[in-house]
Design a protein around this motif. Structure first.
Motif, mmCIF file in Angstrom:
data_model
loop_
_atom_site.group_PDB
_atom_site.id
_atom_site.type_symbol
_atom_site.label_atom_id
_atom_site.label_comp_id
_atom_site.label_asym_id
_atom_site.label_seq_id
_atom_site.Cartn_x
_atom_site.Cartn_y
_atom_site.Cartn_z
ATOM 1 N N GLY A 83 -33.039 15.543 4.508
ATOM 2 C CA GLY A 83 -32.398 14.271 4.752
ATOM 3 C C GLY A 83 -31.173 14.137 3.627
ATOM 4 O O GLY A 83 -30.727 13.049 3.310
ATOM 5 N N THR A 84 -30.628 15.381 3.269
ATOM 6 C CA THR A 84 -29.358 15.280 2.581
ATOM 7 C C THR A 84 -28.251 15.057 3.312
ATOM 8 O O THR A 84 -28.452 15.446 4.603
ATOM 9 N N SER A 85 -27.119 14.473 2.748
ATOM 10 C CA SER A 85 -26.150 14.199 3.646
ATOM 11 C C SER A 85 -24.966 14.902 3.109
ATOM 12 O O SER A 85 -24.916 15.620 2.087
ATOM 13 N N ILE A 86 -23.901 15.013 3.933
ATOM 14 C CA ILE A 86 -22.592 15.641 3.993
ATOM 15 C C ILE A 86 -21.225 14.646 3.946
ATOM 16 O O ILE A 86 -21.532 13.792 4.805
ATOM 17 N N ALA A 87 -20.318 14.710 2.724
ATOM 18 C CA ALA A 87 -19.225 13.919 2.952
ATOM 19 C C ALA A 87 -18.102 14.823 3.541
ATOM 20 O O ALA A 87 -17.793 15.767 2.866
ATOM 21 N N HIS A 88 -17.565 14.246 4.574
ATOM 22 C CA HIS A 88 -16.510 15.108 5.402
ATOM 23 C C HIS A 88 -15.428 14.574 4.792
ATOM 24 O O HIS A 88 -15.088 13.381 4.996
ATOM 25 N N SER A 138 -26.673 14.307 8.663
ATOM 26 C CA SER A 138 -26.047 12.854 8.193
ATOM 27 C C SER A 138 -24.622 13.224 7.755
ATOM 28 O O SER A 138 -24.603 13.854 6.632
ATOM 29 N N VAL A 139 -23.825 12.491 8.115
ATOM 30 C CA VAL A 139 -22.381 12.891 7.789
ATOM 31 C C VAL A 139 -21.569 11.534 7.500
ATOM 32 O O VAL A 139 -21.544 10.553 8.453
ATOM 33 N N GLY A 140 -21.080 11.430 6.662
ATOM 34 C CA GLY A 140 -19.984 10.345 6.283
ATOM 35 C C GLY A 140 -18.607 10.766 5.958
ATOM 36 O O GLY A 140 -18.236 12.216 5.933
ATOM 37 N N ALA A 162 -25.019 7.824 4.851
ATOM 38 C CA ALA A 162 -25.034 8.948 3.907
ATOM 39 C C ALA A 162 -25.372 8.749 2.623
ATOM 40 O O ALA A 162 -26.129 9.542 1.904
ATOM 41 N N LEU A 163 -25.169 7.388 2.267
ATOM 42 C CA LEU A 163 -25.356 6.872 1.189
ATOM 43 C C LEU A 163 -27.020 5.975 0.966
ATOM 44 O O LEU A 163 -27.471 5.569 0.219
#
Length: 441
Positions: free
Chosen positions: A291-296, A322-324, A371-372
């Motif tokens: 459930g980790t996210s990536i900041a694009h 999950s991408v923000g 993402a947050l």
């Protein structure tokens, strides 16, 4: 006991709401809009959204209506990865990641032990964010606790939903920018106990990235997050090929870059990894599973020459990530989320994918909020959510005005804004239901 004073305000204009996920649903059907809409807020929360003609009848006589007729009312943009101390080195010439850090970033960050200097820099950063419709952000400070205090103090003036943390960095940096495993832990713990949950503040544990932390500091970081799972965590991964080689040399016992974070317990819900350009299949699966996210960060990835993030591959797979969307100032070249969306579109085009405009706006709002792990609070215009808005003037320049005359539908109108618009398109910004920026002012 004093009664709570009701503060009811409303915004009238062309209102947009995400009613679905444009990466899962038909993008055109994931967006609901009211051409003459009304958003009603009370004490910083949205209480009603819909047709203006109907909702105006329900307002009390003392309600204040802000008239943005002819303008777009969007959720406030959420910048999920940014370095406020680097504002002063935005638009610096000719360096890729490692050289960028040594030549520009570290000298700038060395000044932030001065609380007054940090407060001035924080104010500049926040004003630039508001001028670009950014109402929430996940922010890297410096190793100095003063840099964290300064940002949270300034953000508290607006009751802004902001996440931030002290950078933890105990090697491969100038001596005056290094902490230790113990001081990094102690200072971060003191700061999160001071700030997390104060107003709308969120603390984010912030090891800069694996190369600038020893295994001892990484272990202390993991211990701190395990003790305080309610806070967020942010760091970088797989931004630059030289960086990948460096991580392999520093952590040869781990299978890959994300595997370093895995080993020390630094993956999971509430963790957002910046960039993620060069992820292997194992890393992608691990990010999905945890459930980790990536900041694009498209303007940074292109400006510093890091590479092209695969936004299509991150979503259209049996293990989506999950991408923000993020400005990544100062490596990123603009505070404008519209410009950031445009660059995200161009990066996708270079990889054979046309990022739909609804998908782009989603990444800049709901996507970053997800993402947050704040999507129940920010990133959309729905009843019960926090009252943060970006108001776009759809006719902000002569060229846009000319081009809009030939637009066939509202989605094309949104696309025109993200391709041709910039800070001039932001007519106003509202945080916690209050106007914090107006171009007319």
């Amino acid at each position: 006991m004093q009664e709570t004073v009701r503060t009811i305000t409303a915004l009238r204009g062309h209102v947009f709401q995400f009613s679905g996920d444009p990466f899962c649903d038909n993008p055109a059907e994931a967006l609901t809009d009211w051409s003459d809409g009304l958003v009603v807020t009370e004490n910083g929360k949205i209480t009603a959204v819909g047709d203006a003609a109907e909702l105006l009848k329900t307002l009390p006589d003392d309600a204040v209506v802000h008239d943005h007729s002819g303008q777009f009312i969007l959720p406030g943009f959420v910048d999920c990865h940014v370095h406020y101390p680097q504002t002063e080195v935005i638009a610096s010439y000719g360096a890729q990641l490692i050289e960028w850090l040594n030549t520009y970033t570290f000298p700038a960050e060395s000044k932030f032990g001065d609380i007054e200097y940090a407060r001035r820099a924080a104010d500049v950063y926040l004003q630039q964010s508001f001028a670009n419709g950014i109402t929430s952000a996940s922010v890297y400070c410096t190793i100095h606790p003063e840099s964290v205090d300064a940002l949270f103090e300034q953000a508290a003036r607006y009751n802004m939903r902001i996440a931030a943390g002290k950078v933890m960095m105990d090697r491969n940096a100038p001596e005056n920018l290094r902490d230790t495993a113990q001081t990094g832990y102690d200072q971060s713990k003191a700061l999160l106990e001071k700030w997390h949950g104060q107003g709308r503040a969120l603390y984010s544990i912030t090891p800069r990235f694996a190369p600038t932390s020893t295994p001892e500091q990484m272990e202390a970081t993991g211990a701190l997050w395990k003790e305080h799972p309610e806070v967020l965590l942010q760091t970088h991964t797989s931004e630059n090929r030289q960086e990948l080689e460096w991580v392999g040399e520093l952590y040869p016992e781990h299978p890959d870059y994300v595997g370093v974070y895995e080993h020390f317990g630094l993956l999971g819900k509430g963790c957002i990894l910046g960039h993620g350009i060069y992820l292997n299949d194992r890393e992608k699966s691990l990010i999905h599973e945890t459930g980790t996210s990536i900041a694009h960060c498209p303007t940074s990835n292109t400006f510093i020459g890091s590479g092209l993030f695969d936004v299509r591959g991150s979503h259209f797979t049996h293990e989506p990530i999950s991408v923000g969307l993020a400005t990544d100032v100062g490596g990123g070249s603009s505070f404008s989320m519209l410009t950031t969306m445009r660059t995200a579109y161009e990066v996708a085009q270079l990889q054979g994918y046309s990022l739909h405009p609804v998908q782009a706006y989603y990444l800049a709002t709901v996507g970053s909020a997800k993402a947050l792990y704040q999507e129940n609070r920010i990133g959309n215009i729905k009843v019960g959510m926090e009252a943060d808005f970006a108001i776009i003037d759809p006719l902000s320049t002569p060229l846009i005005r000319h081009r809009m005359a030939y637009a066939n539908n509202v989605i094309e109108q949104l696309f025109i804004q993200m391709i041709l618009g910039d800070d001039r398109a932001i007519a106003a910004t509202y945080v916690d239901g209050k106007r914090v920026y107006s171009q007319a002012a």
